[in-house]
Scaffold this active site. Sequence first.
Site, PDB file in Angstrom:
ATOM      1  N   LYS A 196      40.396  35.966  38.019  1.00 37.41           N
ATOM      2  CA  LYS A 196      40.515  37.309  37.438  1.00 37.41           C
ATOM      3  C   LYS A 196      40.838  38.293  38.548  1.00 37.41           C
ATOM      4  CE  LYS A 196      38.105  40.782  34.687  1.00 37.41           C
ATOM      5  NZ  LYS A 196      36.858  41.127  33.964  1.00 37.41           N
ATOM      6  N   ARG A 206      39.153  49.240  28.950  1.00 37.86           N
ATOM      7  CA  ARG A 206      38.009  50.054  29.376  1.00 37.86           C
ATOM      8  C   ARG A 206      37.821  51.258  28.466  1.00 37.86           C
ATOM      9  NH1 ARG A 206      39.470  49.228  35.818  1.00 37.86           N
ATOM     10  NH2 ARG A 206      38.759  47.052  35.896  1.00 37.86           N
ATOM     11  N   GLU A 234      39.090  29.342  43.762  1.00 40.93           N
ATOM     12  CA  GLU A 234      38.080  29.895  42.853  1.00 40.93           C
ATOM     13  C   GLU A 234      37.903  29.006  41.623  1.00 40.93           C
ATOM     14  OE1 GLU A 234      36.070  32.400  43.005  1.00 40.93           O
ATOM     15  OE2 GLU A 234      36.799  33.745  44.564  1.00 40.93           O
ATOM     16  N   LYS A 249      43.531  35.702  34.406  1.00 37.23           N
ATOM     17  CA  LYS A 249      43.622  37.029  33.810  1.00 37.23           C
ATOM     18  C   LYS A 249      44.044  38.015  34.887  1.00 37.23           C
ATOM     19  CE  LYS A 249      40.862  40.490  31.345  1.00 37.23           C
ATOM     20  NZ  LYS A 249      39.525  40.866  30.823  1.00 37.23           N
TER      21      LYS A 249
END
Length: 324
Positions: A196, A206, A234, A249
Amino acid sequence: MQQLRRNRRLRTNEAIRSLVREHTITPNDFLVPLFVVEGKGIKEEIMSMPGYYRYSLDLLVKEVKELWSLGVKSVLLFVKVPDNLKDNKGTEALNPDGLMQRAIKTVKEASPEMLVMTDVALDPFSSYGHDGIVENGYIVNDQTCDVLAQMSLSHAQAGADFVAPSDMMDGRVLAIRELLEKENYKNTGIMSYSAKYASAFYGPFRDALDSAPGFGDKKTYQMDFANRDEAIKETLIDIEEGADIVMVKPGLCYLDLVRDVRDAVDVPVAVYQVSGEYAMLKAAAEKGWLDHDAVMLEQIMAFKRAGAHIIASYFAKDVIKLLS
């Protein structure tokens, strides 16, 4: 010399193009994000996401049933938390009667076979709008992981099939997996937001949850968008820690990462077509600059072609209705 090989023969008409098409889109490809709010009778359009809505629990029932009738089998839940319930430790996130917990139960009652995934992060519950606990202006890691694990357990207890940590704290997948195992929720899955990025494409999301950071940005925990190899590192760590599904993402600007991750792992790969990607197409189509449906399908197909098994998209209903 006579030309014997003419590739255009396989493009002559729609019948042959359909027959030899390498990738297809079906309702099974989609994970549908749903935004939930307190109240009754609320279907509230998100200003920066035209045609997308926040639902109160009573109208969430109707939406979930419609999705199931269209062939959608999985949803991803997000909640908009009232300001008076926010604090620095995400206390409300652990409330067994909280909005997320009630939303999980509502979906399962409305459509028992629907796969329910839940967002696991502190930003909707945080008075600071960050994904973790703040101490002296810094988002602390390990204490946050403890809360995220407790949040995940609460979601599992409410009936979630998968939890989806979206915070990018180090070690949070392991903390979640160990607690779920300890409490005998061994069949609760984890879809980790493994790669991400700290992206400018999240703005409308948001707005939808009123979860913008109150100070600074999220670059100390979300990934630098200049990095490619880091995504594999990751992702592999998350799989070692117990992730069942991994996610990249945002989507469109990160198709190279979707392909890289797909080639590197042996678990399903998800991609999130984020709010900014949705809003850009809506705005351009409203201006008459782009053909909305044609571009929408082209974008969704790009995710499939890049290797995604699962596509989280606000366009899911539109795509399915168009294809049907």
